[in-house]
Design a protein around this motif. Structure first.
Motif, PDB file in Angstrom:
ATOM      1  N   LEU A 170      36.869  51.057  53.377  1.00 56.18           N
ATOM      2  CA  LEU A 170      36.547  50.035  52.537  1.00 56.18           C
ATOM      3  C   LEU A 170      36.193  48.648  53.335  1.00 56.18           C
ATOM      4  N   MET A 171      35.113  48.214  52.854  1.00 53.98           N
ATOM      5  CA  MET A 171      34.858  46.772  53.562  1.00 53.98           C
ATOM      6  C   MET A 171      34.456  46.236  52.231  1.00 53.98           C
ATOM      7  N   SER A 172      34.791  44.641  52.239  1.00 53.08           N
ATOM      8  CA  SER A 172      34.496  43.746  51.304  1.00 53.08           C
ATOM      9  C   SER A 172      34.212  42.279  51.700  1.00 53.08           C
ATOM     10  N   PHE A 173      33.763  41.643  51.092  1.00 49.02           N
ATOM     11  CA  PHE A 173      33.144  40.224  51.349  1.00 49.02           C
ATOM     12  C   PHE A 173      33.012  39.451  50.101  1.00 49.02           C
ATOM     13  N   GLY A 174      33.565  38.419  50.043  1.00 47.87           N
ATOM     14  CA  GLY A 174      33.770  37.465  49.113  1.00 47.87           C
ATOM     15  C   GLY A 174      33.182  35.874  49.606  1.00 47.87           C
ATOM     16  N   PHE A 175      32.464  35.127  48.597  1.00 54.90           N
ATOM     17  CA  PHE A 175      31.915  33.907  48.752  1.00 54.90           C
ATOM     18  C   PHE A 175      32.202  33.220  47.526  1.00 54.90           C
ATOM     19  N   GLU A 176      32.672  32.077  47.573  1.00 54.93           N
ATOM     20  CA  GLU A 176      33.243  31.150  46.426  1.00 54.93           C
ATOM     21  C   GLU A 176      33.131  29.796  46.736  1.00 54.93           C
ATOM     22  N   PRO A 177      31.989  29.037  46.421  1.00 55.20           N
ATOM     23  CA  PRO A 177      31.846  27.563  46.523  1.00 55.20           C
ATOM     24  C   PRO A 177      32.354  27.094  45.486  1.00 55.20           C
ATOM     25  N   SER A 178      33.021  25.811  45.491  1.00 52.96           N
ATOM     26  CA  SER A 178      33.769  25.062  44.521  1.00 52.96           C
ATOM     27  C   SER A 178      33.553  23.611  44.704  1.00 52.96           C
ATOM     28  N   TYR A 179      33.693  22.737  43.660  1.00 48.64           N
ATOM     29  CA  TYR A 179      33.455  21.338  43.585  1.00 48.64           C
ATOM     30  C   TYR A 179      34.890  20.983  42.714  1.00 48.64           C
ATOM     31  N   HIS A 180      35.598  20.107  43.727  1.00 53.02           N
ATOM     32  CA  HIS A 180      36.740  19.273  43.278  1.00 53.02           C
ATOM     33  C   HIS A 180      36.590  18.116  42.842  1.00 53.02           C
ATOM     34  N   PHE A 181      37.490  17.663  41.664  1.00 54.42           N
ATOM     35  CA  PHE A 181      37.122  16.350  41.130  1.00 54.42           C
ATOM     36  C   PHE A 181      38.395  15.660  41.477  1.00 54.42           C
ATOM     37  N   ALA A 182      38.282  13.991  41.436  1.00 56.08           N
ATOM     38  CA  ALA A 182      39.518  13.516  41.911  1.00 56.08           C
ATOM     39  C   ALA A 182      40.597  13.337  41.177  1.00 56.08           C
ATOM     40  N   ASN A 183      40.615  14.023  39.995  1.00 59.81           N
ATOM     41  CA  ASN A 183      41.908  14.304  39.044  1.00 59.81           C
ATOM     42  C   ASN A 183      42.698  15.679  39.267  1.00 59.81           C
ATOM     43  N   GLY A 184      42.212  16.187  40.326  1.00 57.16           N
ATOM     44  CA  GLY A 184      42.893  17.641  40.602  1.00 57.16           C
ATOM     45  C   GLY A 184      42.093  18.905  40.196  1.00 57.16           C
ATOM     46  N   ALA A 185      41.165  18.718  39.250  1.00 58.61           N
ATOM     47  CA  ALA A 185      40.511  19.684  38.304  1.00 58.61           C
ATOM     48  C   ALA A 185      39.295  20.167  39.288  1.00 58.61           C
ATOM     49  N   TYR A 186      38.821  21.340  39.205  1.00 60.00           N
ATOM     50  CA  TYR A 186      37.750  22.108  40.105  1.00 60.00           C
ATOM     51  C   TYR A 186      36.975  23.099  39.199  1.00 60.00           C
ATOM     52  N   ILE A 187      35.898  23.308  39.734  1.00 59.40           N
ATOM     53  CA  ILE A 187      34.937  24.230  39.046  1.00 59.40           C
ATOM     54  C   ILE A 187      34.332  25.210  40.428  1.00 59.40           C
ATOM     55  N   GLY A 188      33.911  26.389  40.035  1.00 61.37           N
ATOM     56  CA  GLY A 188      32.991  27.066  41.075  1.00 61.37           C
ATOM     57  C   GLY A 188      32.742  28.394  40.616  1.00 61.37           C
ATOM     58  N   ALA A 189      31.868  29.065  41.372  1.00 65.44           N
ATOM     59  CA  ALA A 189      31.332  30.351  41.210  1.00 65.44           C
ATOM     60  C   ALA A 189      31.855  31.245  42.179  1.00 65.44           C
ATOM     61  N   TYR A 190      31.885  32.711  41.970  1.00 62.81           N
ATOM     62  CA  TYR A 190      32.283  33.640  42.711  1.00 62.81           C
ATOM     63  C   TYR A 190      31.364  34.719  42.959  1.00 62.81           C
ATOM     64  N   TYR A 191      31.126  35.398  44.428  1.00 67.78           N
ATOM     65  CA  TYR A 191      30.599  36.564  44.352  1.00 67.78           C
ATOM     66  C   TYR A 191      31.496  37.430  45.316  1.00 67.78           C
ATOM     67  N   ARG A 192      31.591  38.900  45.012  1.00 70.04           N
ATOM     68  CA  ARG A 192      32.316  39.845  45.829  1.00 70.04           C
ATOM     69  C   ARG A 192      31.588  40.980  45.876  1.00 70.04           C
ATOM     70  N   MET A 193      31.589  41.647  47.040  1.00 71.21           N
ATOM     71  CA  MET A 193      30.962  42.746  47.120  1.00 71.21           C
ATOM     72  C   MET A 193      31.829  44.017  47.819  1.00 71.21           C
ATOM     73  N   GLY A 194      31.822  45.094  47.638  1.00 75.24           N
ATOM     74  CA  GLY A 194      32.439  45.969  48.154  1.00 75.24           C
ATOM     75  C   GLY A 194      31.969  47.325  48.610  1.00 75.24           C
ATOM     76  N   ASP A 195      31.978  47.973  49.776  1.00 77.60           N
ATOM     77  CA  ASP A 195      31.518  49.028  50.134  1.00 77.60           C
ATOM     78  C   ASP A 195      32.610  50.001  50.573  1.00 77.60           C
ATOM     79  N   LEU A 196      32.745  51.140  49.807  1.00 76.93           N
ATOM     80  CA  LEU A 196      33.546  52.196  49.902  1.00 76.93           C
ATOM     81  C   LEU A 196      32.779  53.416  50.307  1.00 76.93           C
ATOM     82  N   ASP A 197      33.412  54.009  51.503  1.00 70.92           N
ATOM     83  CA  ASP A 197      32.693  55.082  51.925  1.00 70.92           C
ATOM     84  C   ASP A 197      33.860  56.337  52.060  1.00 70.92           C
ATOM     85  N   ILE A 198      33.704  57.553  51.613  1.00 69.21           N
ATOM     86  CA  ILE A 198      34.517  58.556  51.480  1.00 69.21           C
ATOM     87  C   ILE A 198      33.932  59.688  52.156  1.00 69.21           C
TER      88      ILE A 198
END
Length: 320
Positions: free
Chosen positions: A91-119
């Motif tokens: 199993l090989m996996s890769f994840g990408f998560e950009p995020s934006y952080h506000f001065a008050n401690g809050a943050y928002i973001g998006a995620y993408y994750r892929m996995g390649d399973l070979d049996i």
């Protein structure tokens, strides 16, 4: 794949991380090399799984507001059954998560994750492969000892299964009760809608990490997976894990590494069938950069930390 591939990949990822950790933009990385052995007993039949893994969790900071998370995972599992058949799962996996952080401690973001399973099965001339993709959005808040995050997204597979929609959502949180004691937990829900009905998977876990202050730390978690089927069948699994870690820097020599030993027990209720699994894992975690973590990335307690944004992938990680 072989152990040489794991070591070579670790070097390729670790060297840029060590270099960027000293420049701008800043980068920190956590690298875990792991080995685990799992014994699964069902209906009086024993199945042994041996896994060698590499996990890398990196965070690139472009100033105080913009962060990009990059995750990479590679695992090789040999499955030994009573039958004269050799089974390997890579199993090989890769994840990408950009995020934006506000001065008050809050943050928002998006995620993408892929996995390649070979049996691969020794009796078959081909390798069976499944690709998975997960994508969605998340939002959180971090201030002092408190961290909390929620997410919503979808999952897909290739080859795809027509007429099926997979939705994921959940939350995770942690709190530093005192400087040397952290508690954390997560809840993840995955809904599989196939037109005529649906399957609901609920994964929830809680854990704690205690630092003795002399290089030793004790951590553990309790998790449960419930599977709701449109049938009068109950399927669930409960796992208890306990780990002991030691910071090698406390021994002198300045080596930035943490070794850990973890034991876990899983009980599975598969309707009329019950199964038990016992796992023992070893790991070496290397932190690079000021914000790197010393928590083993292959630990079963990662479920309680909210590392998986799918109840399916989090549940399968219990057998790793």
């Amino acid at each position: 794949m072989s152990i040489r591939i794991l070591l070579a990949t670790a070097a390729v990822i670790a060297l840029p991380g060590a270099a960027l950790a000293q420049t701008t933009p800043s980068m920190s990385s956590t690298i875990t090399l792991g080995f685990s052995s799992t014994s699964l007993d069902a209906l009086g039949t024993g199945i042994d799984l041996t896994t060698t893994s590499l996990d890398v969790d990196s965070d690139i900071s472009f100033g105080p507001s913009v962060n990009v998370g990059l995750d990479f995972g590679l695992s090789m599992t040999e499955i030994d059954t009573p039958l004269p058949i050799g089974i390997d799962a890579d199993l090989m996996s890769f994840g990408f998560e950009p995020s934006y952080h506000f001065a008050n401690g809050a943050y928002i973001g998006a995620y993408y994750r892929m996995g390649d399973l070979d049996i691969s099965v020794s009796l078959l001339p081909i390798t069976l492969g499944v690709d998975t993709q997960q994508s969605g959005i998340f939002a959180g808040y971090e201030s002092g000892p408190l961290w909390v995050e929620v997410f919503y997204g979808t999952s897909d597979t290739d080859p795809g299964i027509g007429g099926i929609d997979i939705t994921d959502y959940g939350l995770a949180a942690s709190y530093d009760v005192m400087p040397n004691l952290e508690i954390f937990g997560s809840y993840t829900r995955t809904n599989i809608d196939f037109g005529g009905g649906d399957i609901d998977l609920s994964l929830y876990a809680i854990g704690a990490d205690y630092d003795f202050g002399n290089g030793l730390s004790l951590y553990g978690s309790v998790g449960r997976l419930d599977v709701g089927l449109p049938l009068p069948i109950s399927i669930d699994a409960t796992q208890i894990s306990l780990g002991l870690a030691y910071d090698l820097a406390q021994a002198g020599g300045g080596f930035p590494g943490v070794v850990a030993l973890e034991v876990s027990s899983t009980n599975m209720d598969l309707g009329p069938i019950t199964a038990d699994a016992t796992s023992v894992g070893l790991s070496l975690t290397i932190p690079l950069g000021n914000n790197a973590s010393t928590t083993p990335l292959n630990s079963h307690s990662q479920v309680a930390r909210g590392a998986y944004r799918s109840a399916i992938s989090g549940g399968l990680a219990a057998l790793r």
